[in-house]
Design a protein around this motif. Structure first.
Motif, short mmCIF file in Angstrom:
data_model
loop_
_atom_site.label_atom_id
_atom_site.label_comp_id
_atom_site.label_asym_id
_atom_site.label_seq_id
_atom_site.Cartn_x
_atom_site.Cartn_y
_atom_site.Cartn_z
N ALA A 1 0.86 -1.18 0.00
CA ALA A 1 0.00 0.00 0.00
C ALA A 1 0.89 1.23 0.00
O ALA A 1 2.10 1.09 0.11
CB ALA A 1 -0.88 -0.01 1.24
N PHE A 2 0.30 2.41 -0.14
CA PHE A 2 1.14 3.60 -0.04
C PHE A 2 0.60 4.60 0.97
O PHE A 2 -0.57 4.57 1.32
CB PHE A 2 1.39 4.26 -1.40
CG PHE A 2 0.18 4.84 -2.06
CD1 PHE A 2 -0.56 4.11 -2.98
CD2 PHE A 2 -0.21 6.15 -1.77
CE1 PHE A 2 -1.66 4.66 -3.60
CE2 PHE A 2 -1.31 6.71 -2.39
CZ PHE A 2 -2.05 5.96 -3.30
N ALA A 3 1.52 5.44 1.48
CA ALA A 3 1.18 6.41 2.52
C ALA A 3 2.04 7.65 2.30
O ALA A 3 2.99 7.61 1.53
CB ALA A 3 1.48 5.78 3.88
N PRO A 4 1.69 8.75 3.00
CA PRO A 4 2.53 9.95 2.84
C PRO A 4 3.97 9.69 3.29
O PRO A 4 4.21 8.84 4.15
CB PRO A 4 1.87 10.98 3.75
CG PRO A 4 0.48 10.49 3.94
CD PRO A 4 0.52 9.00 3.85
N ILE A 5 4.90 10.42 2.72
CA ILE A 5 6.31 10.29 3.10
C ILE A 5 6.49 10.78 4.54
O ILE A 5 5.99 11.85 4.89
CB ILE A 5 7.18 11.13 2.13
CG1 ILE A 5 7.01 10.61 0.69
CG2 ILE A 5 8.65 11.10 2.54
CD1 ILE A 5 7.68 11.45 -0.38
#
Lengths: 431, 294
Positions: free
Chosen positions: A302-306
């Protein structure tokens, strides 16, 4: 007799060289009226003759060539008075091709590429408002247009963008008992836990290669509240926040929490390792899902903010490419034809088709809405891209800064002092 | 008269096409590089007049340049010397009569016949820490317990690049020397044997002097090829980290196409050209004169 013939041959040789050399490399630019004989400066095109527009476009992926071929056909059918030719060139060659054309006084009318400042500095470009109709101009995100401003004038228009976020392997994080990190402290703690869980997994992927080391630089400084320049555009490469940010990144490497060779592992190597479950977390572009799917990987991610530091809001790094128009002494008719080209290209439906073709992000608000509707997985990205930061590519020193920060990172990996290295770079760039 | 004139001019007509081709594709680019090196060149590639050798002073004053020059010398000497020694030994072996000699000779050609980019990629694949075949092999054989990082320092990486360079250069040396060896009349060896010379004496006093012309050709060509070799280093490290594995050629490529400094890149190119010219001609004059003396 032989001597005479040899001398004759030598003279012929020198003459042929001189003849070839003269046209190619004049140290002063040729007088303007000769610059482009195919486009008379002031005379209108004779009636019945088509106005020729030639475009050089970058090849983004496997679909680009076909897309442009179709575009060219449709455009020429819809606009009978214009003869559009689009030449699609790979990223490896495009700079050389364009520079050779410029040196030979045969610059393309329209160019689709990433950088523009060098051409602008040589006085080769027209202001964007001269060749883009107002309606089309107003469609673009203002934040994007600002990236192409030099001396208060917009010189290029954005064609597409990509943005970055942190990707993570859901299964690895779960197995290691780690929450998705939001701050740098959490990130380091998470990396240590993942390493304790399985020493064969690289918890964090970093790319500090010649390929894209400047991206790593940007991720860390921006998410520590630093930047390449201050508000008035002066270089601030050695600011305390930047030093702190790069020291943090180098510390992750030195603590063994990253891939083993950040100076040689490119983003594509990291993406491969991420796809193989060998890297647990990395920062990457919105095209990663396509890349991983094409690679046949089945990992759960999944992806998330840096992650950020010091309570700063997370900043995504944007990369943006552009269209620019070379000043080839176009007639007013030709300028109109070029405007028609841009109106046709930025037509909402056609433009979103262009963006979706290679999985990029749109640079116009209407395009954004259509893309978000067409592909649900793109919706969060469309939101991210509206608020991301860009490299200061409009500044003439950018090419030096880009190689400079990569060099700083690599020197630091070899044990150099980040502060001293950045001080030197700042001195070298800002004088 | 006409016929005589034609006969005299005929050879020049025949060689004219190749002379013209060479002028266009070799002399002109050299001329253009020199011109660029002397001029201020904008990033878009426009020449803006003579700039008082500024490109050269900028290049020479860059701290990276010394390192790159040192790397280039190490790279050239290591690859040329080691591959010449190994290639020479291999040629001696291949010059003997044994079963399967033809197959062995064919195998020796392989590294030479494969594209350098492929070679370098394969070497990278072998030594990679994470998925490299060398680690996998050693792990399977139980020689190591944990994957080894073979390229932990830039020097280590550079050594691997040199190894790859040697590997791809050996076949060329081998075949040059082999052709020299095969042209030696066996009666010399028979005479030496009758005189009671042992193997080493024959090698030193017969073989070496007789293959010297072949060795000279292979060494001069190798110095030029290896000095200018781009694909191996570019594929394996791109000169990273921080120019520690750069040679002049990769360095100037980065200057021209990554940094947009075409003038400085041309200056580096000119410096490389002059170094090569001096090295190659010194070597040739030295060996040829020595050959005349004996």
């Amino acid at each position: 007799m032989k001597k005479i013939l040899t001398a004759l041959l030598a003279v012929c040789l020198v003459l042929s060289m001189a003849a070839c050399g003269g046209g190619n490399n004049n140290s002063t630019p040729a007088p303007a009226p000769d610059a482009n004989p195919s486009t008379p400066a002031s005379e209108p095109a004779p009636s019945g003759e088509k106005i020729a527009i030639n475009v050089i476009a970058a090849e983004y992926g496997q679909n680009t060539k076909d897309w442009w071929a179709k575009f060219q056909d449709e455009f020429n059918k819809a606009n009978t008075g214009i003869d559009l030719t689009v030449e699609v060139v790979s990223w490896n060659d495009i700079y050389t091709v364009v520079n050779t054309r410029i040196t030979g006084n045969a610059a393309p009318d329209i160019l689709n590429i990433d950088v523009f400042a060098d051409y602008q500095a040589d006085g080769l470009l027209l202001p964007a408002k001269d060749y883009v109709s107002e309606a089309t101009y107003n469609k673009m995100y203002p934040a994007f247009l600002e990236q192409s401003v030099v001396d208060g004038t917009v010189w290029a228009v954005p064609d597409l963008a990509s943005a970055r976020a942190m990707y993570y392997n859901v299964d690895i994080l779960k197995a290691a008992g780690v929450e998705v990190p939001k701050t740098w402290d959490e990130l380091k703690a998470a990396c240590e836990k993942i390493k304790a869980y399985d020493a064969n997994i690289y918890p964090w992927g970093i790319d500090m290669t010649t390929d894209e080391g400047q991206a790593a630089f940007a991720y860390y400084i921006w998410n520590n509240g630093g930047d390449f320049t201050d508000a008035s555009g002066n270089w601030t490469l050695n600011s305390d926040k930047n030093v702190e940010a790069i020291e943090y990144a180098i510390d992750l490497v030195k603590s063994g929490l990253t891939n083993s060779d950040p100076a040689n592992d490119t983003r594509y190597n990291l993406q491969d390792m991420f796809g193989a479950g060998k890297v647990a977390m990395m920062i990457g572009p919105n095209s990663i899902p396509t890349y991983i799917k094409d690679g046949g990987s089945t990992i759960n991610y999944a992806f998330a903010p840096i992650p950020t530091n010091g309570g700063n809001a997370s900043v995504s790094a944007g990369v943006m490419d552009r269209f620019m128009c070379f000043d080839n002494n176009h007639s007013p008719e030709k300028i109109e034809a070029i405007k028609t080209f841009f109106d046709y290209f930025y037509d909402d439906a056609r433009y979103s088709d262009w963006v979706l073709m290679e999985g990029f992000l749109p640079a116009t608000s209407a395009g954004g809405e259509i893309v978000a509707k067409a592909d649900a997985s793109m919706a969060p990205w469309v939101e991210i891209v509206g608020s991301c930061k860009f490299y200061p590519t409009a500044k003439a020193e950018w090419a030096d800064v880009k190689q400079g920060v990569i060099n700083v990172e690599q020197q630091a990996l070899l044990g150099g002092n980040v502060k001293e290295l950045l001080d030197n770079l700042q001195k070298q760039i800002a004088g | 008269m006409n016929k005589k004139f034609y006969r005299q001019i005929e050879p020049y007509i025949w060689i004219a096409p190749s002379v013209i081709l060479m002028a266009i594709f070799i002399v002109l680019p050299i001329f253009s590089v020199f011109e660029r090196a002397m001029n201020k060149v904008t990033r878009a590639g426009k020449l803006q007049g003579f700039n008082n050798f500024e490109n050269f002073t900028k290049v020479v004053n860059d701290p990276a340049f010394g390192l790159v020059l040192k790397n280039t010398i190490v790279w050239t000497i290591a690859v040329v010397v080691i591959s010449t020694v190994l290639g020479f030994c291999l040629a001696l072996v291949l010059n003997n009569n044994f079963k399967g000699r033809k197959i062995v000779r064919a195998i020796v050609v392989f590294p030479w016949a494969t594209t350098l980019v492929i070679q370098a990629s394969v070497w990278n694949f072998i030594i990679n820490t994470d998925y490299g075949t060398l680690n996998t092999l050693l792990l399977k054989l139980g020689i190591i317990k944990q994957a080894v990082n073979w390229t932990s320092t830039p020097e280590a990486y550079f050594a691997w690049e040199i190894a790859c360079g040697i590997f791809v250069t050996i076949p060329f040396v081998t075949f040059c020397v082999l052709s020299g060896l095969q042209s030696i009349d066996t009666s010399y060896y028979e005479a030496a044997t009758v005189d009671g010379a042992n193997y080493w004496q024959k090698l030193r006093s017969l073989t070496l002097p007789l293959v010297r012309p072949s060795l000279t050709v292979s060494t001069v060509l190798n110095i030029i090829y290896v000095f200018n070799s781009f694909p191996i280093i570019w594929t394996m490290t791109k000169g990273d980290p921080a120019n520690h594995t750069d040679t002049l050629v990769t360095y100037l490529y980065k200057l021209a196409f990554y940094n947009g400094k075409q003038g400085e890149a041309a200056a580096v190119s000119v410096i490389g050209f002059i170094i090569l010219l001096i090295c190659a001609s010194t070597y040739m004059i030295y060996t040829l004169r020595k050959g005349d003396d004996t």
